[in-house]
Scaffold this motif. Structure first.
Motif, PDB file in Angstrom:
ATOM      1  N   GLY A 179       0.816  -1.208   0.000  1.00  0.00           N
ATOM      2  CA  GLY A 179       0.000   0.000   0.000  1.00  0.00           C
ATOM      3  C   GLY A 179       0.848   1.255   0.000  1.00  0.00           C
ATOM      4  O   GLY A 179       1.992   1.245   0.466  1.00  0.00           O
ATOM      5  N   PRO A 180       0.320   2.368  -0.508  1.00  0.00           N
ATOM      6  CA  PRO A 180       1.100   3.605  -0.641  1.00  0.00           C
ATOM      7  C   PRO A 180       1.486   4.227   0.688  1.00  0.00           C
ATOM      8  O   PRO A 180       2.468   4.958   0.777  1.00  0.00           O
ATOM      9  N   ASP A 181       0.710   3.974   1.752  1.00  0.00           N
ATOM     10  CA  ASP A 181       0.984   4.583   3.059  1.00  0.00           C
ATOM     11  C   ASP A 181       1.704   3.629   4.006  1.00  0.00           C
ATOM     12  O   ASP A 181       1.721   3.846   5.226  1.00  0.00           O
ATOM     13  N   PHE A 182       2.290   2.580   3.464  1.00  0.00           N
ATOM     14  CA  PHE A 182       2.933   1.576   4.308  1.00  0.00           C
ATOM     15  C   PHE A 182       3.939   2.209   5.267  1.00  0.00           C
ATOM     16  O   PHE A 182       4.813   2.984   4.859  1.00  0.00           O
ATOM     17  N   GLY A 183       3.778   1.888   6.561  1.00  0.00           N
ATOM     18  CA  GLY A 183       4.736   2.316   7.573  1.00  0.00           C
ATOM     19  C   GLY A 183       4.583   3.727   8.087  1.00  0.00           C
ATOM     20  O   GLY A 183       5.331   4.136   8.983  1.00  0.00           O
ATOM     21  N   LYS A 184       3.616   4.485   7.580  1.00  0.00           N
ATOM     22  CA  LYS A 184       3.463   5.868   8.058  1.00  0.00           C
ATOM     23  C   LYS A 184       2.840   5.910   9.454  1.00  0.00           C
ATOM     24  O   LYS A 184       3.240   6.696  10.304  1.00  0.00           O
ATOM     25  N   ARG A 185       1.824   5.072   9.670  1.00  0.00           N
ATOM     26  CA  ARG A 185       1.198   4.957  10.986  1.00  0.00           C
ATOM     27  C   ARG A 185       1.286   3.487  11.395  1.00  0.00           C
ATOM     28  O   ARG A 185       0.729   2.620  10.720  1.00  0.00           O
ATOM     29  N   ILE A 186       1.967   3.233  12.500  1.00  0.00           N
ATOM     30  CA  ILE A 186       2.229   1.859  12.931  1.00  0.00           C
ATOM     31  C   ILE A 186       1.584   1.604  14.282  1.00  0.00           C
ATOM     32  O   ILE A 186       1.681   2.430  15.204  1.00  0.00           O
ATOM     33  N   VAL A 187       0.928   0.462  14.395  1.00  0.00           N
ATOM     34  CA  VAL A 187       0.392   0.000  15.675  1.00  0.00           C
ATOM     35  C   VAL A 187       1.315  -1.092  16.211  1.00  0.00           C
ATOM     36  O   VAL A 187       1.663  -2.034  15.500  1.00  0.00           O
ATOM     37  N   VAL A 188       1.720  -0.950  17.468  1.00  0.00           N
ATOM     38  CA  VAL A 188       2.522  -1.962  18.155  1.00  0.00           C
ATOM     39  C   VAL A 188       1.637  -2.643  19.190  1.00  0.00           C
ATOM     40  O   VAL A 188       1.091  -1.976  20.083  1.00  0.00           O
ATOM     41  N   ALA A 189       1.471  -3.949  19.068  1.00  0.00           N
ATOM     42  CA  ALA A 189       0.705  -4.721  20.049  1.00  0.00           C
ATOM     43  C   ALA A 189       1.619  -5.039  21.226  1.00  0.00           C
ATOM     44  O   ALA A 189       2.564  -5.818  21.088  1.00  0.00           O
ATOM     45  N   TRP A 190       1.355  -4.433  22.378  1.00  0.00           N
ATOM     46  CA  TRP A 190       2.265  -4.549  23.520  1.00  0.00           C
ATOM     47  C   TRP A 190       1.596  -5.299  24.675  1.00  0.00           C
ATOM     48  O   TRP A 190       0.551  -4.887  25.171  1.00  0.00           O
TER      49      TRP A 190
ATOM     50  N   ALA B  13      11.826  -4.230  14.607  1.00  0.00           N
ATOM     51  CA  ALA B  13      11.090  -3.292  13.739  1.00  0.00           C
ATOM     52  C   ALA B  13      11.575  -1.863  13.890  1.00  0.00           C
ATOM     53  O   ALA B  13      11.025  -0.960  13.251  1.00  0.00           O
ATOM     54  N   LEU B  14      12.599  -1.637  14.690  1.00  0.00           N
ATOM     55  CA  LEU B  14      13.033  -0.272  15.002  1.00  0.00           C
ATOM     56  C   LEU B  14      13.323   0.580  13.767  1.00  0.00           C
ATOM     57  O   LEU B  14      12.942   1.763  13.733  1.00  0.00           O
ATOM     58  N   PRO B  15      13.959   0.047  12.701  1.00  0.00           N
ATOM     59  CA  PRO B  15      14.168   0.895  11.514  1.00  0.00           C
ATOM     60  C   PRO B  15      12.867   1.438  10.933  1.00  0.00           C
ATOM     61  O   PRO B  15      12.808   2.584  10.485  1.00  0.00           O
ATOM     62  N   LEU B  16      11.807   0.615  10.947  1.00  0.00           N
ATOM     63  CA  LEU B  16      10.511   1.073  10.443  1.00  0.00           C
ATOM     64  C   LEU B  16       9.862   2.045  11.414  1.00  0.00           C
ATOM     65  O   LEU B  16       9.236   3.035  10.996  1.00  0.00           O
ATOM     66  N   LEU B  17       9.991   1.782  12.711  1.00  0.00           N
ATOM     67  CA  LEU B  17       9.400   2.663  13.710  1.00  0.00           C
ATOM     68  C   LEU B  17      10.017   4.058  13.646  1.00  0.00           C
ATOM     69  O   LEU B  17       9.325   5.067  13.808  1.00  0.00           O
ATOM     70  N   LYS B  18      11.309   4.138  13.387  1.00  0.00           N
ATOM     71  CA  LYS B  18      11.995   5.435  13.307  1.00  0.00           C
ATOM     72  C   LYS B  18      11.565   6.224  12.086  1.00  0.00           C
ATOM     73  O   LYS B  18      11.631   7.457  12.078  1.00  0.00           O
ATOM     74  N   GLN B  19      11.106   5.528  11.032  1.00  0.00           N
ATOM     75  CA  GLN B  19      10.673   6.204   9.808  1.00  0.00           C
ATOM     76  C   GLN B  19       9.201   6.611   9.851  1.00  0.00           C
ATOM     77  O   GLN B  19       8.746   7.363   8.995  1.00  0.00           O
ATOM     78  N   ALA B  20       8.450   6.101  10.835  1.00  0.00           N
ATOM     79  CA  ALA B  20       7.004   6.319  10.870  1.00  0.00           C
ATOM     80  C   ALA B  20       6.660   7.746  11.297  1.00  0.00           C
ATOM     81  O   ALA B  20       7.398   8.392  12.048  1.00  0.00           O
ATOM     82  N   ASP B  21       5.514   8.229  10.815  1.00  0.00           N
ATOM     83  CA  ASP B  21       4.995   9.518  11.266  1.00  0.00           C
ATOM     84  C   ASP B  21       4.490   9.416  12.702  1.00  0.00           C
ATOM     85  O   ASP B  21       4.607  10.360  13.485  1.00  0.00           O
ATOM     86  N   LEU B  22       3.888   8.271  13.025  1.00  0.00           N
ATOM     87  CA  LEU B  22       3.347   8.062  14.371  1.00  0.00           C
ATOM     88  C   LEU B  22       3.325   6.574  14.691  1.00  0.00           C
ATOM     89  O   LEU B  22       2.943   5.761  13.852  1.00  0.00           O
ATOM     90  N   VAL B  23       3.736   6.239  15.911  1.00  0.00           N
ATOM     91  CA  VAL B  23       3.681   4.864  16.411  1.00  0.00           C
ATOM     92  C   VAL B  23       2.704   4.825  17.581  1.00  0.00           C
ATOM     93  O   VAL B  23       2.842   5.597  18.538  1.00  0.00           O
ATOM     94  N   ASN B  24       1.733   3.953  17.485  1.00  0.00           N
ATOM     95  CA  ASN B  24       0.708   3.826  18.518  1.00  0.00           C
ATOM     96  C   ASN B  24       0.912   2.493  19.249  1.00  0.00           C
ATOM     97  O   ASN B  24       0.744   1.420  18.671  1.00  0.00           O
ATOM     98  N   ILE B  25       1.306   2.573  20.510  1.00  0.00           N
ATOM     99  CA  ILE B  25       1.499   1.376  21.330  1.00  0.00           C
ATOM    100  C   ILE B  25       0.158   1.010  21.956  1.00  0.00           C
ATOM    101  O   ILE B  25      -0.418   1.805  22.716  1.00  0.00           O
TER     102      ILE B  25
END
Length: 279
Positions: free
Chosen positions: A151-162, A175-187
């Motif tokens: 998808g075109p928005d891949f990795g922009k908004r990431i949900v982390v199941a904690w 997943a840290l390289p992807l998390l650092k590139q994201a606009d927002l990470v939601n735990i």
């Protein structure tokens, strides 16, 4: 860490058409080398043919698997030639019972394995087996892609199941390289235990760790208002328009999840969003 060595395992022409495009897409985004392993799988039962059966039958199944693997390799090379990537492709013949060893050996020297979602009408047993082998035998992080691709928005908004488990923490680290590139990470924490060490601040320590890496993270504590935790996660992903789920894989045994179900299996069966797994 960056994803510079990416591997994908393919065992059918239909799987090739679904798996290779997102693998190429991801490798291009990461400026990585993509290795495609094209498998001809002999589905003969582990005990082999019954006593007295002609050796020609065994030879025929092996030759068919070899032909399948070579055909897949030729198709993969055509697609990869057009990509402009650094890539390699090789075919391999293996019995189904030996699949974990072959996949595990190659996956353990990869930064990431990319596979298509292993459940559906056209899914093969080899798809689930390859994912489990990459996670367990290969100890590799694995990105599971739906039939619709990244998808075109891949990795922009990431949900982390904690859930404070070792598997979840390992998934976050991988997943840290992807998390650092994201606009927002939601735990996301679903029904945090009352007597948990993090009971006063669910997800707080994880947020602090990620913040030191420059990750913009927020915490959502959700009630389990649906029968399964996986249902709550997927509804939250839809509500927040997230484009990737990061979660620990197989907190319970694989046998238990296969028979009774579990969060990993339920997510892989139903998610239309890419899922990043680590065990």
């Amino acid at each position: 860490m960056a994803y510079k060595s990416i591997t994908t395992f393919v065992s059918s022409a239909a799987e090739l058409e679904i798996t290779l495009p997102p693998a190429i897409d991801f490798a291009e985004r990461q400026d990585a080398h993509l290795s495609a392993c094209l498998l001809g799988v002999d589905m003969t039962p582990a005990g082999g043919f019954y006593m007295g059966a002609s050796p020609l039958l065994l030879q025929e199944t092996l030759e068919r698997a070899q032909a399948d693997a070579e055909s897949l390799e030729a198709q993969a090379r055509k697609k990869l030639d057009r990509s402009g990537l650094r890539w390699s492709a090789e075919s391999a013949v293996v019995q189904f019972g030996g699949l974990p060893g072959l996949v595990g050996l190659r996956a353990r020297f990869s930064d990431l394995v990319i596979q298509v979602r292993p459940y559906g009408r056209e899914a093969l047993p080899t798809q689930e087996a390859a994912i489990e082998a990459a996670l367990f035998e290969g100890q590799s992080a694995t990105l599971i892609v739906p039939e619709t691709g990244l998808g075109p928005d891949f990795g922009k908004r990431i949900v982390v199941a904690w859930n404070q488990s070792n598997e979840a923490l390992n998934a976050v680290r991988r997943a840290l390289p992807l998390l650092k590139q994201a606009d927002l990470v939601n735990i996301v924490v679903v029904n945090p235990p009352v007597h948990s060490p993090e009971r006063s601040d669910p997800g707080g320590l994880l947020t602090q760790m990620l913040a030191r890496h420059g990750v913009r993270a927020e915490v959502s504590v959700l009630a389990k208002t649906l029968p399964r935790v996986s249902d709550v996660l997927m509804r939250h992903i839809a509500d927040t328009s997230a484009s990737l789920l990061v979660m620990g894989a197989y907190g319970h045994s694989r046998l238990r999840e296969a028979i009774l179900g579990g969060a990993t299996r339920n997510v892989l069966e139903n998610s239309e969003t890419p899922v990043f797994l680590a065990h």
